[in-house]
Design a protein around this motif. Structure first.
Motif, PDB file in Angstrom:
ATOM      1  N   ALA A 332      13.361  14.609   9.972  1.00 40.29           N
ATOM      2  CA  ALA A 332      12.724  15.616  10.024  1.00 40.29           C
ATOM      3  C   ALA A 332      11.670  15.348   8.941  1.00 40.29           C
ATOM      4  CB  ALA A 332      13.185  16.999   9.826  1.00 40.29           C
ATOM      5  N   GLY A 333      11.560  14.600   7.966  1.00 38.60           N
ATOM      6  CA  GLY A 333      10.932  14.454   6.874  1.00 38.60           C
ATOM      7  C   GLY A 333       9.738  13.479   7.279  1.00 38.60           C
ATOM      8  N   GLY A 334      10.033  12.941   8.468  1.00 35.57           N
ATOM      9  CA  GLY A 334       8.840  11.716   8.731  1.00 35.57           C
ATOM     10  C   GLY A 334       9.503  10.350   8.394  1.00 35.57           C
ATOM     11  N   PRO A 335       8.520   9.270   8.504  1.00 33.98           N
ATOM     12  CA  PRO A 335       8.912   7.882   8.383  1.00 33.98           C
ATOM     13  C   PRO A 335       8.828   7.683   6.781  1.00 33.98           C
ATOM     14  CG  PRO A 335       6.834   8.059   9.318  1.00 33.98           C
ATOM     15  CD  PRO A 335       7.283   9.481   9.391  1.00 33.98           C
ATOM     16  N   VAL A 336       9.234   6.088   6.757  1.00 34.09           N
ATOM     17  CA  VAL A 336       8.888   5.510   5.283  1.00 34.09           C
ATOM     18  C   VAL A 336       7.738   4.447   5.855  1.00 34.09           C
ATOM     19  CG1 VAL A 336       9.384   3.898   3.561  1.00 34.09           C
ATOM     20  CG2 VAL A 336      11.010   6.092   4.116  1.00 34.09           C
ATOM     21  N   HIS A 337       6.995   4.417   4.787  1.00 33.10           N
ATOM     22  CA  HIS A 337       5.571   3.377   4.969  1.00 33.10           C
ATOM     23  C   HIS A 337       5.756   2.551   3.785  1.00 33.10           C
ATOM     24  CE1 HIS A 337       3.439   5.706   8.055  1.00 33.10           C
ATOM     25  NE2 HIS A 337       3.813   6.815   7.515  1.00 33.10           N
ATOM     26  N   LEU A 338       5.863   1.271   3.980  1.00 28.40           N
ATOM     27  CA  LEU A 338       5.929   0.408   3.173  1.00 28.40           C
ATOM     28  C   LEU A 338       4.589  -0.584   3.266  1.00 28.40           C
ATOM     29  CD1 LEU A 338       9.569  -1.194   3.770  1.00 28.40           C
ATOM     30  CD2 LEU A 338       9.054   0.266   2.078  1.00 28.40           C
ATOM     31  N   GLN A 339       4.570  -1.270   2.039  1.00 28.38           N
ATOM     32  CA  GLN A 339       3.115  -2.016   1.946  1.00 28.38           C
ATOM     33  C   GLN A 339       3.268  -3.207   0.946  1.00 28.38           C
ATOM     34  OE1 GLN A 339      -0.852  -1.166  -0.088  1.00 28.38           O
ATOM     35  NE2 GLN A 339      -1.129  -0.702   2.225  1.00 28.38           N
ATOM     36  N   VAL A 340       3.281  -4.331   1.226  1.00 29.26           N
ATOM     37  CA  VAL A 340       3.328  -5.574   0.291  1.00 29.26           C
ATOM     38  C   VAL A 340       1.837  -5.794  -0.179  1.00 29.26           C
ATOM     39  CG1 VAL A 340       3.625  -8.029  -0.091  1.00 29.26           C
ATOM     40  CG2 VAL A 340       5.576  -6.470   1.102  1.00 29.26           C
ATOM     41  N   HIS A 341       1.493  -5.785  -1.286  1.00 25.29           N
ATOM     42  CA  HIS A 341       0.080  -5.973  -2.130  1.00 25.29           C
ATOM     43  C   HIS A 341       0.322  -7.331  -2.767  1.00 25.29           C
ATOM     44  CE1 HIS A 341      -2.999  -5.181  -5.161  1.00 25.29           C
ATOM     45  NE2 HIS A 341      -3.656  -4.910  -3.940  1.00 25.29           N
ATOM     46  N   ALA A 342      -0.744  -8.023  -2.654  1.00 26.57           N
ATOM     47  CA  ALA A 342      -1.022  -9.257  -3.249  1.00 26.57           C
ATOM     48  C   ALA A 342      -2.360  -9.362  -4.188  1.00 26.57           C
ATOM     49  CB  ALA A 342      -0.720 -10.584  -2.846  1.00 26.57           C
ATOM     50  N   SER A 343      -2.554  -9.627  -5.521  1.00 24.35           N
ATOM     51  CA  SER A 343      -3.608  -9.500  -5.818  1.00 24.35           C
ATOM     52  C   SER A 343      -3.823 -10.879  -7.131  1.00 24.35           C
ATOM     53  CB  SER A 343      -3.995  -8.304  -6.841  1.00 24.35           C
ATOM     54  OG  SER A 343      -2.996  -8.160  -7.599  1.00 24.35           O
ATOM     55  N   SER A 345      -7.050 -13.702  -8.737  1.00 23.57           N
ATOM     56  CA  SER A 345      -8.303 -14.696  -8.621  1.00 23.57           C
ATOM     57  C   SER A 345      -9.334 -13.712  -7.975  1.00 23.57           C
ATOM     58  CB  SER A 345      -8.017 -15.976  -7.737  1.00 23.57           C
ATOM     59  OG  SER A 345      -6.965 -16.856  -8.444  1.00 23.57           O
ATOM     60  N   GLY A 346      -9.358 -12.464  -8.628  1.00 19.48           N
ATOM     61  CA  GLY A 346     -10.346 -11.656  -7.845  1.00 19.48           C
ATOM     62  C   GLY A 346     -10.196 -11.001  -6.735  1.00 19.48           C
ATOM     63  N   ASP A 347      -9.243 -11.728  -5.935  1.00 20.15           N
ATOM     64  CA  ASP A 347      -9.067 -11.185  -4.447  1.00 20.15           C
ATOM     65  C   ASP A 347      -7.702 -10.100  -4.322  1.00 20.15           C
ATOM     66  OD1 ASP A 347     -11.237 -12.420  -3.577  1.00 20.15           O
ATOM     67  OD2 ASP A 347      -9.985 -14.374  -3.677  1.00 20.15           O
ATOM     68  N   ASP A 348      -7.570  -9.629  -3.499  1.00 15.72           N
ATOM     69  CA  ASP A 348      -6.355  -8.690  -2.967  1.00 15.72           C
ATOM     70  C   ASP A 348      -6.221  -8.685  -1.441  1.00 15.72           C
ATOM     71  OD1 ASP A 348      -7.375  -5.792  -2.453  1.00 15.72           O
ATOM     72  OD2 ASP A 348      -8.431  -6.165  -3.978  1.00 15.72           O
ATOM     73  N   VAL A 349      -5.110  -8.443  -1.384  1.00 21.05           N
ATOM     74  CA  VAL A 349      -4.688  -8.360   0.220  1.00 21.05           C
ATOM     75  C   VAL A 349      -3.396  -7.427   0.612  1.00 21.05           C
ATOM     76  CG1 VAL A 349      -3.500 -10.466   0.333  1.00 21.05           C
ATOM     77  CG2 VAL A 349      -4.606  -9.684   2.377  1.00 21.05           C
ATOM     78  N   ASN A 350      -3.387  -6.766   1.502  1.00 24.03           N
ATOM     79  CA  ASN A 350      -2.141  -5.854   1.883  1.00 24.03           C
ATOM     80  C   ASN A 350      -1.762  -6.334   3.363  1.00 24.03           C
ATOM     81  OD1 ASN A 350      -2.841  -4.239  -0.775  1.00 24.03           O
ATOM     82  ND2 ASN A 350      -4.468  -3.613   0.422  1.00 24.03           N
ATOM     83  N   SER A 351      -0.482  -6.033   3.543  1.00 25.41           N
ATOM     84  CA  SER A 351       0.352  -5.907   4.706  1.00 25.41           C
ATOM     85  C   SER A 351       1.286  -4.837   4.975  1.00 25.41           C
ATOM     86  CB  SER A 351       1.086  -7.409   5.095  1.00 25.41           C
ATOM     87  OG  SER A 351       1.278  -7.465   6.378  1.00 25.41           O
ATOM     88  N   SER A 352       1.398  -4.320   6.153  1.00 24.34           N
ATOM     89  CA  SER A 352       2.675  -3.300   6.293  1.00 24.34           C
ATOM     90  C   SER A 352       3.266  -3.542   7.615  1.00 24.34           C
ATOM     91  CB  SER A 352       2.170  -1.771   6.132  1.00 24.34           C
ATOM     92  OG  SER A 352       2.580  -0.903   6.767  1.00 24.34           O
ATOM     93  N   PRO A 353       4.460  -3.080   7.581  1.00 21.30           N
ATOM     94  CA  PRO A 353       5.352  -3.427   9.103  1.00 21.30           C
ATOM     95  C   PRO A 353       4.916  -2.229   9.860  1.00 21.30           C
ATOM     96  CG  PRO A 353       6.892  -2.689   7.372  1.00 21.30           C
ATOM     97  CD  PRO A 353       5.336  -2.658   6.665  1.00 21.30           C
ATOM     98  N   GLY A 354       4.285  -1.129   9.510  1.00 21.49           N
ATOM     99  CA  GLY A 354       4.177   0.077  10.088  1.00 21.49           C
ATOM    100  C   GLY A 354       5.028   1.118   9.824  1.00 21.49           C
ATOM    101  N   PRO A 355       5.090   2.260  10.206  1.00 21.34           N
ATOM    102  CA  PRO A 355       6.063   3.244  10.008  1.00 21.34           C
ATOM    103  C   PRO A 355       7.525   2.799  10.072  1.00 21.34           C
ATOM    104  CG  PRO A 355       5.031   3.794  12.117  1.00 21.34           C
ATOM    105  CD  PRO A 355       4.435   2.751  11.574  1.00 21.34           C
ATOM    106  N   VAL A 356       8.445   3.111   9.399  1.00 18.72           N
ATOM    107  CA  VAL A 356       9.954   2.834   9.334  1.00 18.72           C
ATOM    108  C   VAL A 356      10.633   4.031   9.327  1.00 18.72           C
ATOM    109  CG1 VAL A 356      11.966   1.567   8.231  1.00 18.72           C
ATOM    110  CG2 VAL A 356       9.561   0.614   7.943  1.00 18.72           C
ATOM    111  N   ALA A 357      11.381   4.221  10.724  1.00 24.28           N
ATOM    112  CA  ALA A 357      12.129   5.419  10.984  1.00 24.28           C
ATOM    113  C   ALA A 357      13.454   5.325  11.782  1.00 24.28           C
ATOM    114  CB  ALA A 357      11.021   6.330  11.791  1.00 24.28           C
ATOM    115  N   PRO A 358      14.074   6.472  11.546  1.00 30.33           N
ATOM    116  CA  PRO A 358      15.515   6.237  12.451  1.00 30.33           C
ATOM    117  C   PRO A 358      15.270   6.214  14.208  1.00 30.33           C
ATOM    118  CG  PRO A 358      15.133   8.411  11.855  1.00 30.33           C
ATOM    119  CD  PRO A 358      13.947   7.630  11.078  1.00 30.33           C
ATOM    120  N   LEU A 359      16.226   5.734  14.811  1.00 29.89           N
ATOM    121  CA  LEU A 359      16.104   5.727  16.461  1.00 29.89           C
ATOM    122  C   LEU A 359      16.099   7.397  16.546  1.00 29.89           C
ATOM    123  CD1 LEU A 359      16.587   4.256  18.889  1.00 29.89           C
ATOM    124  CD2 LEU A 359      18.943   4.692  18.350  1.00 29.89           C
ATOM    125  N   ALA A 360      15.161   7.401  17.413  1.00 28.79           N
ATOM    126  CA  ALA A 360      14.954   8.973  17.941  1.00 28.79           C
ATOM    127  C   ALA A 360      16.415   9.469  18.743  1.00 28.79           C
ATOM    128  CB  ALA A 360      13.647   9.319  18.674  1.00 28.79           C
TER     129      ALA A 360
END
Length: 395
Positions: A332-343, A345-360
């Motif tokens: 009921a509390g919703g999903p979990v959102h994960l994000q890997v962040h790399a930074s 040399s003056g640059d940064d980039v992010n990636s996520s697997p999308g919402p992580v949630a239990p089987l409905a």
């Protein structure tokens, strides 16, 4: 034309009945002989078993394992792995064995030995057949197959002119006493129904996707099954792999961090490992490191450093994500959102697997699928029954 249509309909019904019989037979064999099917998403066992193969496996006790067998080992907090046995030694008890394994396409053995009480041995495989199974498991395909089974049942029981009716001189058809009113193959429906059930209860398709995002000198590759991560079943881990690379050598350090936020009530757990080469299933031929032992993931929105690397290097992170079996997740509390962040040399980039949630609860519930399949067959019978009653009233 009428005879040709009847012949074609009989042929289709007979073919579906044969398919239903095969489904019933396979279910019986699976229960009696502990036989099941597995699909190979990667090529770690190529060329013996290439990616996309469908294999038949049978559960055997550990004392029956021999060097050279290709077996599937279940592991806690990780996905099962299927590789070739390279050694067998005694285990903690007479019923257990300690084995080592290696993929035919891998240069090195698996990182550590496995202590097992039973395994599933590969009895045979068919290349590329897994792609067909995935296609058949699509919800749209399953819906069409179920509707097709319903239409076939309706056709089988639909009242029609019997072969025992003769033409009269004025073109009227009269019923010959003693002849059945319906010549459909109604008995075969009870073999068609299991076919519909088999398709309706099939597992949902899982598709691993690879996404690349770049920002300046940094490139991040995300590999995972978004649908599987959005419908986690307790105790069944799903993998997510993230690769970080600096396109050009430079000075400084690249920081790799993990950020989690969302529903802490899910109790999402993870084990995180890194390697300087890309992971193939659970194996990496390069230098590996454990970044996080199996345990819960913090979802407080704060960034936590996982590792660092020099500019010009490459790092591949392997996440095993799962929900513990012992606790009921608070969906009921919703999903979990994960994000890997790399930074760096003056640059940064992010990636996520999308919402992580239990089987409905209504997602792939086998009871609901069972009712849907039985309902489609019942609908066909009801339509044919209504047509029969209407015809009798009009006679």
């Amino acid at each position: 034309m009428r005879g040709a249509g009847r012949f074609l309909g009989d042929a289709v019904l007979s073919l579906a009945a044969f398919g239903g019989f095969i489904c019933v037979l396979l279910v019986i064999l699976a229960f009696v002989f502990n036989v099941s099917l597995i699909m190979f998403k990667t090529g770690s066992m190529a060329p013996t078993i290439p990616a996309g193969s469908l294999a038949v496996v049978r559960e055997i006790p550990a004392p029956e394992i021999r060097v050279g067998d290709v077996v599937t080992v279940d592991r806690p907090a990780a996905l099962p792995i299927t590789h070739r046995v390279t050694s067998v030694a005694g285990g903690p008890s007479p019923a257990e064995r300690v084995i080592t394994m290696k993929g035919d396409a891998n240069e090195a053995e698996d990182p550590g030995p496995y202590t097992v009480g039973n395994v599933r041995i590969v009895m045979g495989s068919v290349p590329n057949l897994a792609y067909g199974v995935v296609w058949l498991s699509s919800p749209w395909v399953l819906a069409l197959l179920t509707l097709g089974a319903s239409g076939l049942v309706t056709w089988a029981f639909w009242p029609r002119e019997a072969d025992g009716r003769d033409e009269t001189g004025d073109g009227e058809r009269v019923r010959v006493p003693g002849q059945p009113e319906n010549d459909s193959h109604s008995a075969l429906v009870f073999l068609v129904a299991p076919l519909a059930l088999g398709f309706a209860l099939a597992a949902p398709a899982q598709t691993t996707t690879e996404e690349i995002v770049a920002s300046g000198n940094l490139r991040m590759t995300s590999i995972g099954d978004r649908a599987a991560m959005a419908h986690l079943a307790p105790g069944e881990p799903v993998q997510w792999q993230v690769g970080v690379a600096a396109e050009e050598p430079g000075t400084g350090v690249v920081r790799i961090e993990l950020l989690g936020n969302g529903n802490a009530g899910l109790g999402l757990h993870a084990a995180i490992r890194s390697c300087d080469e890309r992971w193939v299933e659970e194996t990496c031929t390069g230098a590996t490191d454990k970044l996080q032992v199996a345990g819960p993931i913090a979802v407080d929105g704060a960034k936590r450093q996982l590792t660092t690397m020099s500019a010009g290097e490459e790092r591949w992170l392997l996440f095993d994500l799962w929900l513990p079996e012992a606790s009921a997740p608070d969906a009921a509390g919703g999903p979990v959102h994960l994000q890997v962040h790399a930074s760096g040399s003056g640059d940064d980039v992010n990636s996520s697997p999308g919402p992580v949630a239990p089987l409905a609860p209504t997602g792939t519930n086998p009871i609901l699928a069972l009712f849907a399949a039985v309902g489609s067959v019942g609908l066909g019978l009801a339509l044919a029954g209504a047509a029969r009653m209407r015809r009798k009233r009009n006679q």
